[in-house]
Design a protein around this motif. Sequence first.
Motif, PDB file in Angstrom:
ATOM      1  N   LEU A 175      85.389  82.985  98.738  1.00 31.74           N
ATOM      2  CA  LEU A 175      85.921  84.211  98.149  1.00 31.74           C
ATOM      3  C   LEU A 175      87.339  84.516  98.620  1.00 31.74           C
ATOM      4  O   LEU A 175      88.065  85.256  97.964  1.00 31.74           O
ATOM      5  N   ARG A 176      87.748  83.953  99.742  1.00 28.34           N
ATOM      6  CA  ARG A 176      89.097  84.190 100.235  1.00 28.34           C
ATOM      7  C   ARG A 176      90.149  83.672  99.264  1.00 28.34           C
ATOM      8  O   ARG A 176      91.243  84.208  99.161  1.00 28.34           O
ATOM      9  N   HIS A 177      89.808  82.616  98.557  1.00 30.04           N
ATOM     10  CA  HIS A 177      90.746  82.049  97.595  1.00 30.04           C
ATOM     11  C   HIS A 177      90.970  82.971  96.406  1.00 30.04           C
ATOM     12  O   HIS A 177      91.901  82.774  95.631  1.00 30.04           O
ATOM     13  N   PHE A 178      90.108  83.975  96.268  1.00 30.55           N
ATOM     14  CA  PHE A 178      90.233  84.913  95.163  1.00 30.55           C
ATOM     15  C   PHE A 178      90.622  86.304  95.660  1.00 30.55           C
ATOM     16  O   PHE A 178      90.379  87.313  94.992  1.00 30.55           O
ATOM     17  N   GLY A 179      91.204  86.344  96.856  1.00 38.02           N
ATOM     18  CA  GLY A 179      91.766  87.587  97.369  1.00 38.02           C
ATOM     19  C   GLY A 179      90.823  88.466  98.137  1.00 38.02           C
ATOM     20  O   GLY A 179      91.182  89.582  98.523  1.00 38.02           O
ATOM     21  N   LEU A 180      89.589  88.018  98.376  1.00 39.32           N
ATOM     22  CA  LEU A 180      88.615  88.850  99.077  1.00 39.32           C
ATOM     23  C   LEU A 180      88.487  88.380 100.517  1.00 39.32           C
ATOM     24  O   LEU A 180      88.206  87.217 100.774  1.00 39.32           O
ATOM     25  N   SER A 181      88.701  89.276 101.449  1.00 35.50           N
ATOM     26  CA  SER A 181      88.612  88.909 102.861  1.00 35.50           C
ATOM     27  C   SER A 181      87.153  88.825 103.290  1.00 35.50           C
ATOM     28  O   SER A 181      86.265  89.418 102.669  1.00 35.50           O
ATOM     29  N   GLN A 182      86.904  88.089 104.372  1.00 34.89           N
ATOM     30  CA  GLN A 182      85.537  87.935 104.882  1.00 34.89           C
ATOM     31  C   GLN A 182      84.951  89.285 105.274  1.00 34.89           C
ATOM     32  O   GLN A 182      83.771  89.539 105.091  1.00 34.89           O
ATOM     33  N   VAL A 183      85.773  90.182 105.808  1.00 35.24           N
ATOM     34  CA  VAL A 183      85.255  91.470 106.264  1.00 35.24           C
ATOM     35  C   VAL A 183      84.846  92.364 105.105  1.00 35.24           C
ATOM     36  O   VAL A 183      84.162  93.348 105.286  1.00 35.24           O
ATOM     37  N   ALA A 184      85.233  91.979 103.873  1.00 40.10           N
ATOM     38  CA  ALA A 184      84.887  92.788 102.710  1.00 40.10           C
ATOM     39  C   ALA A 184      83.493  92.469 102.174  1.00 40.10           C
ATOM     40  O   ALA A 184      83.131  92.932 101.107  1.00 40.10           O
TER      41      ALA A 184
END
Length: 404
Positions: free
Chosen positions: A339-348
């Motif tokens: 999901l990081r590749h799509f702008g979502l951080s792990q903490v989200a």
Amino acid sequence: MELKPKRFLILDDQLVLRKLISRQASFFSRYAVEIDEFSDPAEALRSIAEGGYQLIITDIGMPGMNGIDFIKNVARLGYQSALLIISGYDDKTLQTIADMSTNLGIACTRFLSKPYSAEAFVAMLNGIFNELERTELPASMDIELLLADICNDKFMLEFAPIVSLADHLPVGFSLRTLAIGGQRCCIDHLLPLLAGRRMASAVALETMVERIGRRLQGLFHAAGQDECRIHIRIDEACLCADNVFDHCFTQLQQYGVAPNRISFELADGLSRRSDALCFENIAKIKYLGFRLVADAFGTGSLTVGNLLKFPFDQINVPVETLRWLRTLQGEDSNTFRLLRHFGLSQVAVCATRVSDEEGRELALAMGCAKGLGDFLAGAVAEQDLAQAIIDCQGDQAAPGGTTE
């Protein structure tokens, strides 16, 4: 709004333990509670036969009729509401008894092993009534009266805190229940109930947003960027309504609440068959400055394709989904790294339906920084929301605080 008291039956042959459970039940502030205490299973069964109990609490090791036989007799009487077993037996034995109870038709069965804390007891009660609200059929609610009560402001809201899994500090609040028409209606039930009536979902959503804005008037503007966010669940029927999010935006402006303090939790997945207006409203949510959350990933209709297609700011992942992800790939704190590749951080990524310490530990191990569930924090009534947010900001201002 005044809600009808809930009736509890407590069965334990030891007076001290029975009185202790009764006292702990008095800490349950979600409802007014009426408690009937019994030391004799036969007398308890006669009272159950008369009806009216929402929860039965029983011990297992008792002289005469033991708890297992008592539960079998309770089921024979047709009781199907909720059962809480409190006993000194080990968890495996109690789980077996709970499974037996479920197979006998008492669908909502939980257990607590002695010793336990008052906090664990109240959390268990919250979990039981959350489950009852999720499984109760709302068809008995009159849609006309329901809409009239919503439009006439005759309802109250209840929120579930979203907390940091590391330190249990609140980082947000999710709207979960409406008290309306003398009943408590879970948002999960309210949305499909309204979906069959044109524009009903839009009216309810706008009214709830207006109420939240009114409650928090001036609070968001004054508190700065570390403010806790309010999450509101929506479905496809909400997205099919024209101008609904424009109206929500205007209402929040009226009360000085920044739109990025509101997150809309999308409950449904969208496909090519969905109305074009749904996709337009997804874009409008982001354009107007609201946040978009994918809710119940892995247990509902939200697909991986939806996650990669839409501009989500957070993914809600139920503990059940985390369990099968662990089965597939083991415990991995980078489970959601794609999901990081799509702008979502792990903490989200937020774990939901966390009902025990095992669930919290699993969520942390799988990379979730935040969590939502009865085990983590009790419900917050509408009238207490503003103070809860102020207290939350005080905690977050302290060293080691966590912000969303």
